[in-house]
Scaffold this active site. Sequence first.
Site, PDB file in Angstrom:
ATOM      1  N   GLU A 144       0.639  -0.487  -0.175  1.00  0.00           N
ATOM      2  CA  GLU A 144       0.075  -0.140   0.036  1.00  0.00           C
ATOM      3  C   GLU A 144       0.616   1.282   0.194  1.00  0.00           C
ATOM      4  O   GLU A 144       1.599   1.396   0.259  1.00  0.00           O
ATOM      5  CB  GLU A 144      -0.823   0.141   1.000  1.00  0.00           C
ATOM      6  CG  GLU A 144      -1.988  -1.021   0.920  1.00  0.00           C
ATOM      7  CD  GLU A 144      -2.776  -1.312   2.172  1.00  0.00           C
ATOM      8  OE1 GLU A 144      -3.260  -0.321   3.313  1.00  0.00           O
ATOM      9  OE2 GLU A 144      -3.988  -2.142   2.064  1.00  0.00           O
ATOM     10  N   CYS A 159      -0.886   6.430   9.464  1.00  0.00           N
ATOM     11  CA  CYS A 159       0.222   6.159   9.656  1.00  0.00           C
ATOM     12  C   CYS A 159      -0.423   4.805  10.898  1.00  0.00           C
ATOM     13  O   CYS A 159      -0.924   4.770  11.128  1.00  0.00           O
ATOM     14  CB  CYS A 159       1.156   7.026  10.444  1.00  0.00           C
ATOM     15  SG  CYS A 159       1.390   8.804   9.861  1.00  0.00           S
TER      16      CYS A 159
END
Length: 330
Positions: free
Chosen positions: A81, A324
Site C-alpha cells: 500500500e 500512519c
Amino acid sequence: MNLTKLGKIFADQEKFRIKQAEKLIFKDLISDWKQASVFSLALREKLQENLPLAIENKLFISKDGRSAKAIIFLEDGFKIETALMAHGDGRNTACLSCQVGCPLACKFCISGTNFKRNLTLDEILSQALFWARYLKEKKIGRLSNIVFMGSGEPFLNYQNVFQAISYLNSPDYFDISARKISISTIGVSEGIRKMVNEKYQVNLAVSLHFVDERTRVEMMPATKKYSLKKMWEAIDYYIKETNRKVMFEYILIKGLNDSKKEAEALALIMKKPLYAVNLIRYNKTGKLEPSETKAITDFRGVLRNRGVEVVERHRFNEDIFGACGQLIGK
Ligand code: SF4
C-alpha cells in the site's frame, strides 16, 4: 515496470530512443505505449508486450478528496500500500513502502505483520509513478514530496531505497529536491551512519515513540537489537557530520506514553541543537487507544515550555484506513 528490461528492449535502437521512452514514462506520464506516437507501431507493440506500463491497483479516495491510498498488486501476487496527501498549497506528498509488510513488528503498527520481502527498485518507483499519474489526471499538480514511511524499514532495504532516491531526485525522472524526501527509521544505527556519506541530502526522521527503553523494547521488539544508546550515538554523529535537523516521531498512545512525566523526560532528551519532535496522534489499529485531545495539548505544552521545537502531523487518510501505521491493514 522494469527499468532493466527497458535498456534491453532499446539495446538495438539509436541512443536517443531510450531517452524518448524515459521522457514518455516519467515526464509525459503515459500509462499505455499506444500513446507513444513517436515510436513505430512495431516498437510500440514490442513495448506493450514486454514492458506494459499499467500499474495494477485498487484506489481509495478520502471523503475530503485531499488524500488517497492505493493497493498496488505486485507480479508475484503480493500487494503493498502507498498513500498520497495533497496539502492544498502545492505540496503533494507520496508515502512509499519499501518492503512487503515489515519484519520489525512494532505492536502499534499493522504494517508490521506479515513480512514477505524487500521491494525492488522498480516496485518502489512504481508507487511514485502511480501518484504522479494520478495527480496529473486529476489536475491537482505534480508530485513534490516523498516520505519513506509506508510499510517497511528503509535501512533494511538500503540499496534499493537509495537507488530509488537517485531516480526521484534526478531532473530526468521525477525531479524532486532531496530536501523534500524523508526517510523514517526506527533507529537502525548502521543505516544512520551510512547515510552520512550519501550524495543525496534527504531528511532523516526517527521513530522514537517511547523514552523509557523497557517500554520501547516491549512495543517495538526490534529495538532490542538497535538499542537507544547506539541510536543516540549514530544520530549525534549524523548531526555532527551533516549539520542537518533530525525529526523524532512520537506517537501518542492513551495511557502508555502520553503523561506529563513522559513529556518532561522527552523534553530533557530533546534539549540538543537540531533535534525536533513530530507529535502524531495514534491511529487505531488494534486494542490500543489514541491519546485524548487534552493529553496531547498538555504534552505539547510541556515540550514547548521547555523550548523544544514541536510540529504536529496533520491527520490524513483515517477514513480509508491509510494513515500512519495502518497501511496494508484492510
Ligand atoms: S512502525 Fe515502521 S518499523 Fe515498526 S512495524 Fe510499522 S513499518 Fe515496521
